[in-house]
Design a protein around this motif. Structure first.
Motif, PDB file in Angstrom:
ATOM      1  N   SER A  42       0.837  -1.195   0.000  1.00 33.78           N
ATOM      2  CA  SER A  42       0.000   0.000   0.000  1.00 33.78           C
ATOM      3  C   SER A  42       0.873   1.246   0.000  1.00 33.78           C
ATOM      4  CB  SER A  42      -0.904   0.018   1.235  1.00 33.78           C
ATOM      5  OG  SER A  42      -1.778  -1.094   1.224  1.00 33.78           O
ATOM      6  N   TYR A  44       0.174   5.432   0.365  1.00 31.36           N
ATOM      7  CA  TYR A  44      -0.911   6.342   0.723  1.00 31.36           C
ATOM      8  C   TYR A  44      -0.346   7.580   1.424  1.00 31.36           C
ATOM      9  CZ  TYR A  44      -0.125   3.863   5.119  1.00 31.36           C
ATOM     10  OH  TYR A  44       0.461   3.310   6.230  1.00 31.36           O
ATOM     11  N   MET A  45      -1.188   8.607   1.518  1.00 31.81           N
ATOM     12  CA  MET A  45      -0.813   9.808   2.254  1.00 31.81           C
ATOM     13  C   MET A  45      -1.223   9.642   3.706  1.00 31.81           C
ATOM     14  SD  MET A  45       0.715  11.935   0.238  1.00 31.81           S
ATOM     15  CE  MET A  45       0.718  13.422   1.215  1.00 31.81           C
ATOM     16  N   TRP A  46      -0.319   9.938   4.622  1.00 34.23           N
ATOM     17  CA  TRP A  46      -0.641   9.902   6.048  1.00 34.23           C
ATOM     18  C   TRP A  46       0.108  11.032   6.731  1.00 34.23           C
ATOM     19  CZ3 TRP A  46      -4.384   8.362   8.823  1.00 34.23           C
ATOM     20  CH2 TRP A  46      -4.271   8.277  10.203  1.00 34.23           C
ATOM     21  N   GLN A  47      -0.645  11.910   7.360  1.00 36.30           N
ATOM     22  CA  GLN A  47      -0.103  13.056   8.083  1.00 36.30           C
ATOM     23  C   GLN A  47       0.843  13.877   7.205  1.00 36.30           C
ATOM     24  OE1 GLN A  47       1.429  11.205  11.671  1.00 36.30           O
ATOM     25  NE2 GLN A  47      -0.642  11.106  12.566  1.00 36.30           N
ATOM     26  N   GLU A  49       2.537  13.050   4.554  1.00 44.13           N
ATOM     27  CA  GLU A  49       3.680  12.351   3.955  1.00 44.13           C
ATOM     28  C   GLU A  49       3.205  11.122   3.186  1.00 44.13           C
ATOM     29  OE1 GLU A  49       6.935  13.285   4.313  1.00 44.13           O
ATOM     30  OE2 GLU A  49       6.392  14.997   5.564  1.00 44.13           O
ATOM     31  N   ALA A  51       3.310   7.415   2.614  1.00 43.25           N
ATOM     32  CA  ALA A  51       3.649   6.278   3.470  1.00 43.25           C
ATOM     33  C   ALA A  51       3.574   4.986   2.660  1.00 43.25           C
ATOM     34  CB  ALA A  51       2.688   6.219   4.653  1.00 43.25           C
ATOM     35  N   GLU A  55       0.495  -4.806   3.958  1.00 42.35           N
ATOM     36  CA  GLU A  55      -0.705  -5.076   4.727  1.00 42.35           C
ATOM     37  C   GLU A  55      -1.358  -6.359   4.225  1.00 42.35           C
ATOM     38  OE1 GLU A  55      -2.628  -0.882   5.736  1.00 42.35           O
ATOM     39  OE2 GLU A  55      -2.426  -1.160   3.566  1.00 42.35           O
ATOM     40  N   TYR A  80      -5.971   0.171  13.447  1.00 42.11           N
ATOM     41  CA  TYR A  80      -5.738   1.449  12.769  1.00 42.11           C
ATOM     42  C   TYR A  80      -6.641   2.540  13.336  1.00 42.11           C
ATOM     43  CZ  TYR A  80      -3.272  -0.992   8.951  1.00 42.11           C
ATOM     44  OH  TYR A  80      -2.405  -1.735   8.196  1.00 42.11           O
ATOM     45  N   GLU A  81      -6.108   3.746  13.370  1.00 38.78           N
ATOM     46  CA  GLU A  81      -6.890   4.910  13.791  1.00 38.78           C
ATOM     47  C   GLU A  81      -8.061   5.142  12.837  1.00 38.78           C
ATOM     48  OE1 GLU A  81      -6.129   9.708  14.197  1.00 38.78           O
ATOM     49  OE2 GLU A  81      -4.417   8.354  14.353  1.00 38.78           O
ATOM     50  N   GLU A  84      -9.546   1.373   6.637  1.00 35.24           N
ATOM     51  CA  GLU A  84     -10.241   1.359   5.350  1.00 35.24           C
ATOM     52  C   GLU A  84     -11.460   0.464   5.486  1.00 35.24           C
ATOM     53  OE1 GLU A  84      -9.875  -0.704   0.955  1.00 35.24           O
ATOM     54  OE2 GLU A  84      -8.340  -1.078   2.451  1.00 35.24           O
TER      55      GLU A  84
END
Length: 106
Positions: A42, A44-47, A49, A51, A55, A80-81, A84
């Protein structure tokens, strides 16, 4: 043929979490079957950045009337916070499989 079945996708951090969530969904009769696809890459954008993660993808088969409880259960069990959770309406397929799902999920 329009069905009352849904295919739900989620990702998990690892196989252990994926198996745990899958087992609970099946035991609670929220899912007839869960496929675990390990080693999904995966990006993806996280905070703010980009990432990268390896998974596990879950493909969860359920009935529409079980969907809301299934989604809440995933959120409760997930590490996860923001997990998906995507839902796809199943338009058609193997009637014998759908009959099996009805039987299992009652």
């Amino acid at each position: 043929m329009t069905t009352h079945f849904r295919l739900i996708f989620t990702t998990c951090a690892d196989v252990s979490e994926a198996r745990s969530i899958a087992e609970q969904l099946v035991k609670l009769k929220l899912a007839a079957c869960v496929n675990i696809l390990p080693n999904v890459e995966s990006v993806y954008m996280w905070q703010g950045e980009v990432a990268y993660a390896t998974e596990c993808k879950l493909l969860i088969k359920t009935k529409s009337e079980k969907m809301n409880e299934l989604i809440q259960t995933i959120k409760q069990l997930h590490s996860y916070e923001i997990p998906e959770i995507q839902v796809i309406d199943v338009a058609t397929g193997n009637l014998a499989y759908f009959n099996w799902m009805d039987e299992v999920l009652n």
